[in-house]
Design a protein around this motif. Structure first.
Motif, PDB file in Angstrom:
ATOM      1  N   GLY A   1       0.810  -1.213   0.000  1.00 15.31           N
ATOM      2  CA  GLY A   1       0.000   0.000   0.000  1.00 15.31           C
ATOM      3  C   GLY A   1       0.841   1.259   0.000  1.00 15.31           C
ATOM      4  O   GLY A   1       0.402   2.319  -0.474  1.00 15.31           O
ATOM      5  N   LEU A   2       2.069   1.140   0.511  1.00 20.23           N
ATOM      6  CA  LEU A   2       2.998   2.274   0.538  1.00 20.23           C
ATOM      7  C   LEU A   2       3.904   2.292  -0.695  1.00 20.23           C
ATOM      8  O   LEU A   2       4.789   3.141  -0.795  1.00 20.23           O
ATOM      9  N   GLY A   3       3.703   1.340  -1.603  1.00 20.77           N
ATOM     10  CA  GLY A   3       4.522   1.298  -2.811  1.00 20.77           C
ATOM     11  C   GLY A   3       5.889   0.699  -2.597  1.00 20.77           C
ATOM     12  O   GLY A   3       6.842   1.059  -3.297  1.00 20.77           O
ATOM     13  N   MET A   4       6.021  -0.239  -1.613  1.00 21.73           N
ATOM     14  CA  MET A   4       7.295  -0.898  -1.303  1.00 21.73           C
ATOM     15  C   MET A   4       8.394   0.143  -1.101  1.00 21.73           C
ATOM     16  O   MET A   4       9.326   0.264  -1.904  1.00 21.73           O
TER      17      MET A   4
ATOM     18  N   LEU B   1       6.888   6.232   9.481  1.00 23.42           N
ATOM     19  CA  LEU B   1       5.698   5.836  10.221  1.00 23.42           C
ATOM     20  C   LEU B   1       4.498   6.765   9.998  1.00 23.42           C
ATOM     21  O   LEU B   1       3.358   6.287  10.033  1.00 23.42           O
ATOM     22  N   PRO B   2       4.699   8.064   9.754  1.00 27.78           N
ATOM     23  CA  PRO B   2       3.535   8.900   9.419  1.00 27.78           C
ATOM     24  C   PRO B   2       2.803   8.396   8.180  1.00 27.78           C
ATOM     25  O   PRO B   2       1.571   8.480   8.106  1.00 27.78           O
ATOM     26  N   ASP B   3       3.549   7.846   7.213  1.00 30.55           N
ATOM     27  CA  ASP B   3       2.907   7.288   6.013  1.00 30.55           C
ATOM     28  C   ASP B   3       2.086   6.053   6.366  1.00 30.55           C
ATOM     29  O   ASP B   3       1.008   5.829   5.805  1.00 30.55           O
ATOM     30  N   VAL B   4       2.595   5.252   7.302  1.00 30.19           N
ATOM     31  CA  VAL B   4       1.867   4.057   7.732  1.00 30.19           C
ATOM     32  C   VAL B   4       0.584   4.469   8.445  1.00 30.19           C
ATOM     33  O   VAL B   4      -0.493   3.903   8.193  1.00 30.19           O
ATOM     34  N   ARG B   5       0.676   5.460   9.334  1.00 30.07           N
ATOM     35  CA  ARG B   5      -0.514   5.918  10.051  1.00 30.07           C
ATOM     36  C   ARG B   5      -1.563   6.458   9.088  1.00 30.07           C
ATOM     37  O   ARG B   5      -2.763   6.213   9.247  1.00 30.07           O
ATOM     38  N   GLU B   6      -1.110   7.190   8.076  1.00 34.81           N
ATOM     39  CA  GLU B   6      -2.054   7.746   7.109  1.00 34.81           C
ATOM     40  C   GLU B   6      -2.736   6.630   6.322  1.00 34.81           C
ATOM     41  O   GLU B   6      -3.955   6.671   6.086  1.00 34.81           O
TER      42      GLU B   6
END
Length: 310
Positions: A24-27, A34-39
């Protein structure tokens, strides 16, 4: 405390959940943001104070955990935080991660990833903060925490990517330092991951021993851990006391930096002797030790007053 072994089913399921997040984060490239993971997961992160629980009290009666309204047991969450000396927790109903702001900032990254691990593990919500006999058993609690730690490690070290890079590195503390910097994680979490997943088949053990002890040590000080690789667990049965005693024979007393190294002989389950290369380093809070299998040690027998190899 030794690392808890996770079942094959749970390991496979956690891998699926972590890979879903990474896709989901584009590998992403290391270090993981971690902010990208939370989003992506629509998680909220907030801070509380273990020395001032007013912020927790403001909303504790509004939160549901595992389908139970906390207003019926208004002290439940506060009791959990105090009695378990938690540094962070996950509140499923609000998809909220709470981190104790009194803890060292260097550890916030791991604490947050650990709670994310709880949030992406499908079966954890029904157990956390429950009151059944099974839920409250120490064995169940340790298993849940081990699973969350495993998921956190898979996330922060980008699943198999870390293991592949670690295999291409020498099994030394220098490699742990380099990989910790590359992945943006602490030396302690990197050492843990390195021992569990790098150089499959080579017995290794990692030790984390607090350098400060006594009445002045708070609940947020590092705890003592012993991390064994799968092959070490299979072939050796060494107590933490024995391993730490071996470290004490060579390690220097120093606030930070290298503490020394030595070749130590350990005995396997069959009674055979094997040499391990012990290497210790202080990060200012704990003495970190990496012990790596070196070679078998052939026994010595006495012959006419002298010693010869068998």
């Amino acid at each position: 405390m030794k690392n808890v072994v996770i079942g094959q089913y749970e390991t496979a399921e956690l891998r699926i959940q972590v890979e879903k997040v990474l896709r989901g984060l584009g590998m992403p490239e290391p270090p993981l943001r971690l902010p990208d993971v939370r989003e992506l997961l629509r998680l909220d992160r907030q801070y509380y104070s273990s020395t001032d629980d007013s912020a927790l009290r403001e909303w504790v009666s509004k939160v549901k955990i595992a389908g139970k309204q906390l207003i019926a047991r208004p002290a439940l969450l506060l009791d959990v935080v105090r009695k378990a000396e938690l540094s962070a927790l996950w509140v499923p109903d609000r998809k909220r991660i709470l981190i104790d702001k009194e803890t060292p900032k260097l550890k916030h990254r791991w604490y947050e990833a650990h709670e994310i691990g709880h949030s992406i593990t499908p079966w954890h919500e029904e157990f956390l903060f429950g009151d059944s006999e099974e839920t409250l058993s120490p064995m169940c609690y340790e298993q849940l925490e081990a699973e969350a730690n495993h998921a956190a490690g898979q996330l922060l070290f980008l699943a198999d990517r870390f293991a592949r890079e670690a295999v291409d590195s020498s099994a030394t503390m220098a490699s742990v330092h380099r990989l910790a910097k590359r992945y943006g994680n602490t030396l302690t979490s990197t050492l843990w991951r390195f021992v569990e997943e790098a150089h499959d088949g080579q017995p290794m053990v990692g030790l984390v021993d607090p350098t400060r002890r006594g009445a002045d040590v708070s609940s947020h000080q590092p705890r003592r851990y012993c991390v064994e690789s799968p092959s070490f667990k299979e072939r050796f049965e060494c107590s933490e006391r024995l391993l730490l005693g071996n470290v004490a024979t060579y390690a220097q007393r120093r606030r930070g930096g290298p503490l020394g190294e030595a070749e130590i002989v350990l005995v396997d389950r069959n009674g055979d002797r094997h040499a391990f290369r012990f290497e210790s380093f202080s990060n200012g809070h704990s003495a970190l030790t990496l012990a790596v299998y070196a070679r078998p040690v052939r026994a010595l027998v006495a012959v006419a007053g002298s010693r010869v190899s068998e």
